[in-house]
Design an enzyme around this catalytic site. Structure first.
Site, PDB file in Angstrom:
ATOM      1  N   SER A 190      47.754  72.928 100.597  1.00  0.00           N
ATOM      2  CA  SER A 190      47.235  72.083  99.514  1.00  0.00           C
ATOM      3  C   SER A 190      48.157  70.870  99.348  1.00  0.00           C
ATOM      4  O   SER A 190      49.264  70.842  99.909  1.00  0.00           O
ATOM      5  CB  SER A 190      47.213  72.881  98.212  1.00  0.00           C
TER       6      SER A 190
ATOM      7  N   ASP B 299      43.944  71.557 102.437  1.00  0.00           N
ATOM      8  CA  ASP B 299      43.096  72.300 101.491  1.00  0.00           C
ATOM      9  C   ASP B 299      42.937  71.468 100.204  1.00  0.00           C
ATOM     10  O   ASP B 299      43.929  70.982  99.651  1.00  0.00           O
ATOM     11  CB  ASP B 299      43.818  73.631 101.185  1.00  0.00           C
TER      12      ASP B 299
ATOM     13  N   GLU C  28      33.079  69.979  99.552  1.00  0.00           N
ATOM     14  CA  GLU C  28      32.667  71.056  98.628  1.00  0.00           C
ATOM     15  C   GLU C  28      31.586  70.554  97.688  1.00  0.00           C
ATOM     16  O   GLU C  28      31.655  69.440  97.175  1.00  0.00           O
ATOM     17  CB  GLU C  28      33.885  71.547  97.827  1.00  0.00           C
TER      18      GLU C  28
END
Ligand code: G3H
Ligand code: 13P
Ligand code: ZN
Length: 308
Positions: free
Chosen positions: A50, A82, A134
């Protein structure tokens, strides 16, 4: 051995009805644990970091470490960003050598998410890097973003989103959430949504975030040796297996590795009060992660021998 993209691994996973494990890391021992687990099972895996993990480790240190460890341990691996929050972060990762990136525009409105994703896809593809986006919102905490409840992915929007952005894979919201406290009551995932998206986008790789199973033995060990983790609950393993056999090609797990490493370290420290060599206790954490990865490959992902 090299850093690779997800193209071949996702194609094989989709056709073979299994998933690739994407494991979060921020340090050397976590990295080695994941790669050693993958090596032992001859499995593809993805290493992901991340934005905050990258800030913790240092971007160039992280890339060099993953490249070198992949070589030394003898596994090809995809290095993935991520939850990339913006173009600048994604670009930095691509320029530093990541082979896969996520642009997470899921907390923005649909049009903004499409625009953010398309900009990243254009840049990433020009550099040979693949992109995950996403659509839909997972409850819980993702990096700095907190959402109180799920917004399930709309299949119609998923089709339009993939067509308009040219993205390589899509994370969807079907009831999972990040962290160790996923369900208050009974666990429930919207397999009907996954099935409809699969039917409408045949062959397209779907990603499941927030997919740790939250092993109750690890939680109990943490608590036995001084931890304080109450009410932790994850996604049942049979549901993850079912998702893997469908269009889900990538399953994200971070919490399970954190819990396993913490449990192993707490136990070791409690039982070995005179040890103060970090190599001694960190190796125990590394071994715990290797065991979790092997177990995931066997019982959740079904990806053993995928790297052959
Ligand atoms: O999706 C979130 C991941 O578990 C990463 O968490 O931002 O604390 O590294 P982190
Ligand atoms: P968990 O918190 O369930 O491990 O999910 C991790 C994740 O989705 C990272 O992107
Ligand atoms: Zn996630």
């Amino acid at each position: 051995m090299a850093l690779i993209t997800t193209k071949e691994m996702f194609k094989k996973a989709y056709e073979g009805g299994y998933s690739i494990g994407a494991f979060n890391i921020s340090n050397l021992e976590q990295l080695q644990g994941v790669l050693e687990g993958a090596k032992a099972k001859n499995s593809f895996v993805m290493i992901q970091a991340s934005k905050s993990a990258i800030e913790y480790a240092g971007i160039n240190t992280l890339v060099a470490m993953v490249k070198t460890a992949s070589d030394e341990i003898g596994v090809d691996v995809a290095l993935h960003l991520d939850h990339g929050p913006d173009f600048e972060t994604v670009k930095k990762c691509i320029d530093a050598g990541f082979t896969s990136v996520m642009i997470d525009g899921s907390h923005h409105d649909f049009e903004t998410n499409v625009k953010m994703t398309k900009e990243v896809v254009d840049y990433a593809h020009s550099k040979g890097v693949v992109v995950e986006a996403e659509l839909g919102v997972l409850a819980g905490v993702e990096d700095d973003v907190v959402a109180d409840s799920h917004v399930y992915t709309e299949p119609d929007e998923a089709v339009e989103f993939v067509e308009r952005t040219g993205v390589d894979s899509l994370a969807i919201a079907i009831g999972t959430s990040h962290g160790a406290f996923k369900f208050k009551g009974e666990a429930k995932l919207r397999f009907d949504i996954l099935e409809e998206i699969q039917n409408r986008l045949p062959g397209f790789p779907i990603v499941l975030h927030g997919a740790s199973a939250v092993d109750q033995e690890s939680v109990a060990t943490c608590n036995k040796y001084g931890g304080d983790i109450a009410g932790a609950k994850g996604v049942p393993v049979d549901m993850l297996r079912k998702a893997s056999s469908m269009a889900v090609c990538k399953i994200n797990m971070d919490t399970d590795l954190r819990l396993a490493m913490t449990a192993a370290l707490r136990k070791f420290m409690a039982e070995n009060p005179s040890v103060f060599d970090p190599r001694k206790y960190l190796a125990v954490g590394r071994d715990a992660i290797k065991m979790v990865v092997e177990d995931k490959i066997d019982n959740v992902l079904g990806s053993e021998n995928s790297a052959k």
